[in-house]
Design an enzyme around this catalytic site. Sequence first.
Site, PDB file in Angstrom:
ATOM      1  N   GLU A 135     -51.927  25.518  -1.782  1.00 19.75           N
ATOM      2  CA  GLU A 135     -51.423  26.632  -0.968  1.00 19.75           C
ATOM      3  C   GLU A 135     -50.105  27.170  -1.546  1.00 19.75           C
ATOM      4  O   GLU A 135     -49.856  28.368  -1.526  1.00 19.75           O
ATOM      5  CB  GLU A 135     -51.218  26.117   0.467  1.00 19.75           C
ATOM      6  CG  GLU A 135     -50.999  27.196   1.481  1.00 19.75           C
ATOM      7  CD  GLU A 135     -51.103  26.662   2.916  1.00 19.75           C
ATOM      8  OE1 GLU A 135     -50.926  25.443   3.125  1.00 19.75           O
ATOM      9  OE2 GLU A 135     -51.352  27.477   3.807  1.00 19.75           O
ATOM     10  N   GLU A 138     -50.896  29.152  -4.594  1.00 19.99           N
ATOM     11  CA  GLU A 138     -51.442  30.447  -4.162  1.00 19.99           C
ATOM     12  C   GLU A 138     -50.315  31.380  -3.714  1.00 19.99           C
ATOM     13  O   GLU A 138     -50.300  32.572  -4.058  1.00 19.99           O
ATOM     14  CB  GLU A 138     -52.430  30.201  -3.004  1.00 19.99           C
ATOM     15  CG  GLU A 138     -53.118  31.464  -2.537  1.00 19.99           C
ATOM     16  CD  GLU A 138     -54.006  31.222  -1.311  1.00 19.99           C
ATOM     17  OE1 GLU A 138     -54.113  30.058  -0.839  1.00 19.99           O
ATOM     18  OE2 GLU A 138     -54.583  32.199  -0.827  1.00 19.99           O
ATOM     19  N   CYS A 156     -54.082  25.668   7.815  1.00 18.88           N
ATOM     20  CA  CYS A 156     -54.368  24.262   8.162  1.00 18.88           C
ATOM     21  C   CYS A 156     -54.926  24.112   9.567  1.00 18.88           C
ATOM     22  O   CYS A 156     -55.574  23.114   9.860  1.00 18.88           O
ATOM     23  CB  CYS A 156     -53.100  23.423   8.119  1.00 18.88           C
ATOM     24  SG  CYS A 156     -52.193  23.594   6.629  1.00 18.88           S
ATOM     25  N   SER A 176     -54.316  31.836   3.795  1.00 19.52           N
ATOM     26  CA  SER A 176     -54.457  31.113   2.532  1.00 19.52           C
ATOM     27  C   SER A 176     -55.913  30.684   2.383  1.00 19.52           C
ATOM     28  O   SER A 176     -56.535  30.227   3.347  1.00 19.52           O
ATOM     29  CB  SER A 176     -53.557  29.875   2.550  1.00 19.52           C
ATOM     30  OG  SER A 176     -53.942  29.002   1.511  1.00 19.52           O
ATOM     31  N   LYS A 215     -60.736  20.563  15.101  1.00 19.11           N
ATOM     32  CA  LYS A 215     -61.332  19.998  13.888  1.00 19.11           C
ATOM     33  C   LYS A 215     -62.804  19.679  14.113  1.00 19.11           C
ATOM     34  O   LYS A 215     -63.596  19.635  13.176  1.00 19.11           O
ATOM     35  CB  LYS A 215     -60.598  18.719  13.472  1.00 19.11           C
ATOM     36  CG  LYS A 215     -59.189  18.954  12.985  1.00 19.11           C
ATOM     37  CD  LYS A 215     -59.157  19.428  11.548  1.00 19.11           C
ATOM     38  CE  LYS A 215     -57.750  19.829  11.142  1.00 19.11           C
ATOM     39  NZ  LYS A 215     -57.702  20.885  10.149  1.00 19.11           N
ATOM     40  N   GLU A 218     -64.221  22.813  13.113  1.00 17.16           N
ATOM     41  CA  GLU A 218     -64.029  23.117  11.684  1.00 17.16           C
ATOM     42  C   GLU A 218     -65.067  22.431  10.804  1.00 17.16           C
ATOM     43  O   GLU A 218     -65.605  23.043   9.877  1.00 17.16           O
ATOM     44  CB  GLU A 218     -62.619  22.709  11.242  1.00 17.16           C
ATOM     45  CG  GLU A 218     -62.319  23.113   9.795  1.00 17.16           C
ATOM     46  CD  GLU A 218     -61.022  22.516   9.266  1.00 17.16           C
ATOM     47  OE1 GLU A 218     -60.109  23.276   8.955  1.00 17.16           O
ATOM     48  OE2 GLU A 218     -60.925  21.268   9.166  1.00 17.16           O
ATOM     49  N   GLU A 223     -69.815  26.392   5.124  1.00 19.00           N
ATOM     50  CA  GLU A 223     -69.171  26.574   3.808  1.00 19.00           C
ATOM     51  C   GLU A 223     -68.344  25.352   3.407  1.00 19.00           C
ATOM     52  O   GLU A 223     -67.878  25.249   2.285  1.00 19.00           O
ATOM     53  CB  GLU A 223     -68.331  27.861   3.769  1.00 19.00           C
ATOM     54  CG  GLU A 223     -67.138  27.930   4.694  1.00 19.00           C
ATOM     55  CD  GLU A 223     -67.485  28.400   6.114  1.00 19.00           C
ATOM     56  OE1 GLU A 223     -68.674  28.392   6.485  1.00 19.00           O
ATOM     57  OE2 GLU A 223     -66.543  28.748   6.852  1.00 19.00           O
ATOM     58  N   CYS A 367     -49.318  19.788  15.663  1.00 16.95           N
ATOM     59  CA  CYS A 367     -50.437  18.862  15.902  1.00 16.95           C
ATOM     60  C   CYS A 367     -50.009  17.616  16.682  1.00 16.95           C
ATOM     61  O   CYS A 367     -50.868  16.943  17.267  1.00 16.95           O
ATOM     62  CB  CYS A 367     -51.060  18.433  14.587  1.00 16.95           C
ATOM     63  SG  CYS A 367     -51.522  19.798  13.536  1.00 16.95           S
TER      64      CYS A 367
END
Length: 443
Positions: A135, A138, A156, A176, A215, A218, A223, A367
Site C-alpha cells: 500500500e 502504491e 484494510c 488502495s 471479515k 470479505e 476475487e 478494530c
Amino acid sequence: MNEAYVYVAPDNPAIVKNNDLCTSCGHCFAVCSEDNGVAGRDRVACINCGQCAAACPEQAITPRNDIAKVRAEINDPQKIVVFSTSPSVRVGLDDAFGQLTGDYVEGKMVSALRAIGGDYVLDVTASADLTIMEEGTELINRVLHGAGPLPQFTSCCPAWVKFVETFHPDLKDHLSSAKSPIGMQGPIIKTYFAAKHGLDPQNIVHVAVTPCTAKKFEITRPELNVAGRSIGRPDLPDTDYVITTKELAKWLIEDGIDYEGLEDSDFDSILGKGTGAGVIFGNTGGVMEAALRAAYTILEGKPANNALLDYEPVRGLTGVKCSTVTVAGKELRVAVVYGTHNAEKLMESDQFNTFHFIEVMTCPGGCISGAGQPQGSEETGLVIPPSNTLRKKRIASLYREDERMTLRNSVDNPEIQELYKEFLGKPCDDMSKVLLHTHYYAR
Ligand code: SF4
C-alpha cells in the site's frame, strides 16, 4: 419500512437477528444511521461491521457463530488447520475472562488456539507489514508518478470498502488496490507457506481470528480465491473461515479450557512475526502511522525518525484527525477517520482534494472495538454499548507493545524481506499484483 431497527437479511454472512428478542428500542438503528450513515438510506444495504450487534442491549442481533464449522475441520484428520490472529484479538480476549482491562495476552492467545486443536498459529501482524509494503509503494507511485487518483484510501477495513462500493462507487478507484492483511495472509499461506512446509494447499483450512464481523463477508468475495485459481481450484477460498474474539472465548469456555492456567507460547513461522508497525494496525491511526514510517524509510533511505515512531497527530480517540508530514521534501496531507459517516462528510468537504492519503476504519477507535470483541465476562456482566474507557485501554496496550519492540518499521521485517527475495520479487510487481492486489465493484 420500519425505522425502529435495522434489517438483517437471513443470509447475512456477518450477523444474525433473533426477532423474538427485539424490543424495537432503536439502538441498532441509531448506531447504523448516525455513525455509519447506512440505516435509513437503504433498507437492505449492510456493510457487515456489526456495530448494531455491539449496541443491542437484548442481544437480538449477534455476530454469526461459525464455531461448529471450524470444529468439524479440526476433527477431520485430513485437514491442516492454520489459525491467523489479528492484532486486536490479543487486547480483547482477556476481557471475556476477568475485568475489562484490554491487557495484551499474545502468548496466552496462541496457546488457546493450540488447545482447541490448531495445527499452526500464525500472526496477521506479519501480513500487516506486507500490506504496508504494497500500500505504501502504491501511495508513492500515485504521489510521485500519478499512478492513480488521490487521495488514496486505505482498504484494510472491509466494511469501509463495501460502503464506498455501495454509496460512492464513483470514488472506488481511490481505494488502495492492496488487499487487507487477512486478504494477503490467505494466499501466501496457500502458496509460499504450503510449499515451505510441504503441505497440499487443498488440505489447508485457513481460519482468521479477528475482532471483525465484516471479515466474515470479505472472505466470501470470489476475487479472493487467488491461490486456488493457480492450482485449478477456483472454488478454494484463500481464507476458509473467520471466527471473532468472542467466538474464541466462547469456544474455550465450552471446551472447559483453563484459560487462566494457559502458559504463553510462540507463533509458528513463517508469517509468525510482525513489527510494531503491524501491531498498531488495530488502532485508529495505526495503519497511517505504519505507512508513514515505511514511506519515510523508502524515500529517505534511512530509519524513521523518532517523531514518526510515535506520531501523535494521528493517535487518539477522535473521529477525524488531519496532519501534514514532510517526507523527502514532499508535503503529504493525511487524514485518519473512524465511522463511515465521518468519512463521508470528509469526502463531501472542500478539503477532500487537498489530501494524499486517508485512513478509514468503520469501528469506533478502530478494530480494537470491532463488533467481535468481548464486551464483558461473568465477573463484569456485559457492557453495552462498549465504553470509551475500554477502547482507550486497548489502544494504549497496542502502542505499549509497539514501543517495547525492537523492530517497529514494516520495511525491517526479516520474514517479509525473505518473502520478497524468494517468492514475490518487488512490491507492486507482477507476482505481488496477482496475489496481493484486488479490484472493487459498484454495488
Ligand atoms: Fe472490521 Fe476493523 Fe473495519 Fe471494524 S474497523 S469493520 S473491526 S476492519
